[in-house]
Design a protein around this motif. Structure first.
Motif, PDB file in Angstrom:
ATOM      1  N   ALA A  38      62.112 -61.086  34.155  1.00  0.00           N
ATOM      2  CA  ALA A  38      63.252 -61.554  34.956  1.00  0.00           C
ATOM      3  C   ALA A  38      64.430 -60.613  34.750  1.00  0.00           C
ATOM      4  CB  ALA A  38      63.642 -62.976  34.557  1.00  0.00           C
ATOM      5  N   VAL A  70      61.156 -73.205  34.975  1.00  0.00           N
ATOM      6  CA  VAL A  70      60.737 -73.302  33.567  1.00  0.00           C
ATOM      7  C   VAL A  70      60.346 -74.743  33.229  1.00  0.00           C
ATOM      8  CG1 VAL A  70      61.612 -73.180  31.193  1.00  0.00           C
ATOM      9  CG2 VAL A  70      62.010 -71.286  32.763  1.00  0.00           C
ATOM     10  N   VAL A  96      56.646 -68.133  33.260  1.00  0.00           N
ATOM     11  CA  VAL A  96      57.526 -68.554  32.173  1.00  0.00           C
ATOM     12  C   VAL A  96      57.045 -67.920  30.881  1.00  0.00           C
ATOM     13  CG1 VAL A  96      58.172 -70.744  33.227  1.00  0.00           C
ATOM     14  CG2 VAL A  96      56.239 -70.660  31.706  1.00  0.00           C
ATOM     15  N   GLU A 149      61.154 -70.282  28.177  1.00  0.00           N
ATOM     16  CA  GLU A 149      62.312 -69.594  28.732  1.00  0.00           C
ATOM     17  C   GLU A 149      61.891 -68.779  29.937  1.00  0.00           C
ATOM     18  OE1 GLU A 149      62.498 -65.619  25.918  1.00  0.00           O
ATOM     19  OE2 GLU A 149      63.750 -67.331  25.383  1.00  0.00           O
ATOM     20  N   GLN A 150      62.861 -68.086  30.542  1.00  0.00           N
ATOM     21  CA  GLN A 150      62.579 -67.271  31.713  1.00  0.00           C
ATOM     22  C   GLN A 150      61.565 -66.189  31.328  1.00  0.00           C
ATOM     23  OE1 GLN A 150      65.398 -66.994  29.980  1.00  0.00           O
ATOM     24  NE2 GLN A 150      65.481 -64.862  29.431  1.00  0.00           N
ATOM     25  N   PHE A 187      70.104 -65.382  35.256  1.00  0.00           N
ATOM     26  CA  PHE A 187      68.655 -65.498  35.192  1.00  0.00           C
ATOM     27  C   PHE A 187      68.178 -65.904  33.796  1.00  0.00           C
ATOM     28  CE2 PHE A 187      69.004 -62.982  39.045  1.00  0.00           C
ATOM     29  CZ  PHE A 187      68.049 -63.574  39.839  1.00  0.00           C
ATOM     30  N   ILE A 211      65.837 -70.996  38.155  1.00  0.00           N
ATOM     31  CA  ILE A 211      65.021 -70.570  37.010  1.00  0.00           C
ATOM     32  C   ILE A 211      64.834 -71.722  36.034  1.00  0.00           C
ATOM     33  CG2 ILE A 211      66.847 -69.580  35.571  1.00  0.00           C
ATOM     34  CD1 ILE A 211      63.525 -67.903  36.053  1.00  0.00           C
TER      35      ILE A 211
END
Length: 191
Positions: free
Chosen positions: A169, A66, A140, A164-165, A175, A62
């Motif tokens: 997610a 990103v 993202v 960030e994720q 994660f 992840i």
């Protein structure tokens, strides 16, 4: 006088004294419990190691996604800003969440930031077209974007982006990922 003959003492009968037989061997209950305990401890340690490796892999994946998306978006913006004729807004010496430039053809290009909201990831656009991957589960989430125009000759644009994720997610710790990207671009004004 000493008795010179020896008396033979008979041993009690046992199955172990028969020819071609071996003494019976078996594990005691204590030995079995010790083995089960050792195997259990090894199993718990192996499961913990596997869990940590999986968690680390998810986190690395992840973070890479990103950063890769952020770098691709910044690279496209940097290329266009570097070759721009001028910056229309924000004014030199100020900052904003949108940047308007005049490209090498004299056309106006606007880079802007749309903040995340509800079930929508934040994203960056160029003239209304999304540059960053804003997919809810696999993209993202751009949490902030700031353009600072420095009063210099030639103009210098500083870009600060936080990603960030994606919002879709999984909520597990492995994660969670965030990255802040910062770059400065000097306009090539060859007029």
């Amino acid at each position: 006088m000493v008795n010179s003959f020896k008396t033979k003492v008979k041993k009690p009968f046992s199955i172990h004294h028969l020819p071609f037989t071996r003494p019976a061997r078996a594990f005691t209950l204590l030995e079995l419990l010790v083995v089960i305990g050792v195997i259990s401890i090894v199993g718990v340690i192996a499961a913990d190691i596997f869990s940590n490796v999986t968690r680390s892999y998810n986190k690395a994946e992840i973070i890479t996604r990103v950063q890769r998306t952020g770098n691709a978006t910044l690279s496209q913006m940097v290329g266009e800003i570097r070759n721009a004729r001028t910056v229309r807004s924000p004014a030199p010496g100020s900052t904003g969440s949108a940047l308007t430039i005049e490209d090498s053809n004299g056309s106006q290009v606007v880079f802007s930031f749309t903040a995340p909201g509800g079930s929508t990831n934040g994203f960056i656009t160029r003239n209304g077209v999304t540059l960053s991957d804003a997919d809810y589960a696999n993209g993202v989430n751009v949490t902030s974007l700031t353009f600072s125009v420095l009063d210099a000759d030639p103009l210098v644009v500083s870009i600060l982006a936080s990603l960030e994720q994606p919002l879709g997610a999984p909520g597990r710790v492995d994660f969670k990922a965030a990255s802040t990207l910062n770059t400065s671009v000097s306009l090539r004004t060859y007029e």
